[in-house]
Enzyme design. Sequence first.
Site, PDB file in Angstrom:
ATOM      1  N   LYS A  97      32.169  22.810  -0.901  1.00  0.00           N
ATOM      2  CA  LYS A  97      31.138  23.534  -0.146  1.00  0.00           C
ATOM      3  C   LYS A  97      31.709  24.770   0.546  1.00  0.00           C
ATOM      4  O   LYS A  97      30.952  25.621   1.013  1.00  0.00           O
ATOM      5  CB  LYS A  97      30.437  22.614   0.858  1.00  0.00           C
ATOM      6  CG  LYS A  97      31.192  22.292   2.125  1.00  0.00           C
ATOM      7  CD  LYS A  97      30.282  21.554   3.098  1.00  0.00           C
ATOM      8  CE  LYS A  97      30.981  21.274   4.416  1.00  0.00           C
ATOM      9  NZ  LYS A  97      30.089  20.633   5.394  1.00  0.00           N
ATOM     10  N   ASP A  98      33.041  24.894   0.578  1.00  0.00           N
ATOM     11  CA  ASP A  98      33.691  26.050   1.196  1.00  0.00           C
ATOM     12  C   ASP A  98      34.137  27.097   0.183  1.00  0.00           C
ATOM     13  O   ASP A  98      34.785  28.072   0.549  1.00  0.00           O
ATOM     14  CB  ASP A  98      34.916  25.603   2.008  1.00  0.00           C
ATOM     15  CG  ASP A  98      34.541  24.776   3.225  1.00  0.00           C
ATOM     16  OD1 ASP A  98      33.410  24.917   3.703  1.00  0.00           O
ATOM     17  OD2 ASP A  98      35.387  23.987   3.677  1.00  0.00           O
ATOM     18  N   ARG A 143      22.561  26.532   7.978  1.00  0.00           N
ATOM     19  CA  ARG A 143      21.716  25.458   7.443  1.00  0.00           C
ATOM     20  C   ARG A 143      21.417  24.417   8.507  1.00  0.00           C
ATOM     21  O   ARG A 143      20.259  24.009   8.692  1.00  0.00           O
ATOM     22  CB  ARG A 143      22.417  24.783   6.246  1.00  0.00           C
ATOM     23  CG  ARG A 143      21.723  23.492   5.794  1.00  0.00           C
ATOM     24  CD  ARG A 143      22.581  22.730   4.782  1.00  0.00           C
ATOM     25  NE  ARG A 143      23.838  22.266   5.344  1.00  0.00           N
ATOM     26  CZ  ARG A 143      24.020  21.077   5.917  1.00  0.00           C
ATOM     27  NH1 ARG A 143      23.009  20.229   6.032  1.00  0.00           N
ATOM     28  NH2 ARG A 143      25.200  20.730   6.393  1.00  0.00           N
ATOM     29  N   ARG A 144      22.445  23.954   9.197  1.00  0.00           N
ATOM     30  CA  ARG A 144      22.232  22.923  10.214  1.00  0.00           C
ATOM     31  C   ARG A 144      21.386  23.459  11.364  1.00  0.00           C
ATOM     32  O   ARG A 144      20.486  22.759  11.851  1.00  0.00           O
ATOM     33  CB  ARG A 144      23.580  22.415  10.734  1.00  0.00           C
ATOM     34  CG  ARG A 144      24.297  21.512   9.739  1.00  0.00           C
ATOM     35  CD  ARG A 144      25.715  21.198  10.164  1.00  0.00           C
ATOM     36  NE  ARG A 144      26.316  20.171   9.305  1.00  0.00           N
ATOM     37  CZ  ARG A 144      27.616  20.008   9.131  1.00  0.00           C
ATOM     38  NH1 ARG A 144      28.472  20.825   9.746  1.00  0.00           N
ATOM     39  NH2 ARG A 144      28.079  19.053   8.338  1.00  0.00           N
ATOM     40  N   ARG A 161      32.786  25.856  16.299  1.00  0.00           N
ATOM     41  CA  ARG A 161      33.640  25.883  15.120  1.00  0.00           C
ATOM     42  C   ARG A 161      34.907  25.098  15.386  1.00  0.00           C
ATOM     43  O   ARG A 161      35.220  24.770  16.513  1.00  0.00           O
ATOM     44  CB  ARG A 161      33.970  27.334  14.734  1.00  0.00           C
ATOM     45  CG  ARG A 161      32.857  27.996  13.924  1.00  0.00           C
ATOM     46  CD  ARG A 161      33.376  29.094  13.048  1.00  0.00           C
ATOM     47  NE  ARG A 161      34.499  28.666  12.244  1.00  0.00           N
ATOM     48  CZ  ARG A 161      35.587  29.413  12.044  1.00  0.00           C
ATOM     49  NH1 ARG A 161      35.700  30.592  12.607  1.00  0.00           N
ATOM     50  NH2 ARG A 161      36.563  28.964  11.291  1.00  0.00           N
ATOM     51  N   ARG A 167      35.916  19.782  17.156  1.00  0.00           N
ATOM     52  CA  ARG A 167      34.490  19.732  17.481  1.00  0.00           C
ATOM     53  C   ARG A 167      34.135  18.481  18.293  1.00  0.00           C
ATOM     54  O   ARG A 167      33.320  18.542  19.210  1.00  0.00           O
ATOM     55  CB  ARG A 167      33.657  19.833  16.206  1.00  0.00           C
ATOM     56  CG  ARG A 167      33.589  21.270  15.687  1.00  0.00           C
ATOM     57  CD  ARG A 167      32.667  21.401  14.513  1.00  0.00           C
ATOM     58  NE  ARG A 167      33.351  21.091  13.265  1.00  0.00           N
ATOM     59  CZ  ARG A 167      32.748  20.989  12.088  1.00  0.00           C
ATOM     60  NH1 ARG A 167      31.446  21.141  12.001  1.00  0.00           N
ATOM     61  NH2 ARG A 167      33.439  20.735  10.995  1.00  0.00           N
ATOM     62  N   CYS A 253      26.350  33.864   3.584  1.00  0.00           N
ATOM     63  CA  CYS A 253      26.719  32.901   4.628  1.00  0.00           C
ATOM     64  C   CYS A 253      25.682  32.810   5.741  1.00  0.00           C
ATOM     65  O   CYS A 253      25.711  31.877   6.543  1.00  0.00           O
ATOM     66  CB  CYS A 253      28.080  33.264   5.216  1.00  0.00           C
ATOM     67  SG  CYS A 253      29.448  33.015   4.069  1.00  0.00           S
TER      68      CYS A 253
END
Length: 322
Positions: A97-98, A143-144, A161, A167, A253
């Site tokens: 996903k990165d 997205r989140r 981040r 986190r 992004c």
Amino acid sequence: MTHTFLHDGPAPAPQTPLRLGTRQSPLAMAQAHEARDRLCAAHGWPAEAVEIVPVIASGDRIQDRPLAEIGGKALWTKELDGWLASGEIDFAVHSMKDVETIRPEELTIAAVLPRADVRDVLVGAESVAAIPPGARVGTSAPRRAAQMLHARPDLLIVPFRGNVATRLAKLQAGEADVTLLAAAGLVRLNQAGVGHPLPTDRWLPAPAQGAIGIECLTARHDVRGWLAAIDHAPTHAAVRAERALLLALGGNCHSPIALHTQTDGDELTLHAALFSPDGALRVEATERFSAGDETAPARLADRLLAQAPDGIRVHFHGTALH
């Protein structure tokens, strides 16, 4: 350095260790160890046949701004790309996903490992509905943020981040009331009990979430031959479709997209939703297709963009707009 590869029977261990490049974060290192263990097990090699070579990626060095503002996903891959090109490493492991949607032709994703849990995990509340009114949600993922604001427009998004430990520490320190993490990452860090997984029928994950990819130079047929032994075809097909959808949408992004793929034999069902960044607008569509149908993700992108209001479409530049 080129290693020989025998096509008949087990591959002999390379005379010098193969060098596997990875980011240095704890999760990336866990993924690298999984990749090494699977490769060595598949070929009957000792663990010493693969040397793990860590690099501090730009995305790990720069923590005070959202990725989308400082170069996007390239910040996770550019150091490893350079090492592949120079021959300092033989292959690199990535969280898929990165990885940027468009990759250089000189590089090939030669293997994708079996996908882990694709869900997001909510930390700090039992469910989205249970988050207290007006609470602060720590995330830097468009997205989140958009998906949360669509469900709970009363909530406040605060930038968040860092790796999983960072986190969680920020949450503990009161910088936010709740946060979201990938279930796959928590499992790989032996923290599966943290938080509450969000069901995919109500909360869609990120494209390629939970999938580990291994990349090498396209010209390295020896390495590609070794990696073929650990490529998980169903996961690779799903990830390829999800990345093709991203490419067809022409997002970046800043573009909030969430999706979930279900696999049934050789059939894939791809359900995707696009949002405006503030979460006020949402459009969704589903496509069922054969794993080998490379045109299906573009058809789904066209349908999504054709249905999307301007407040969503302005954040995408896909084929439906031309």
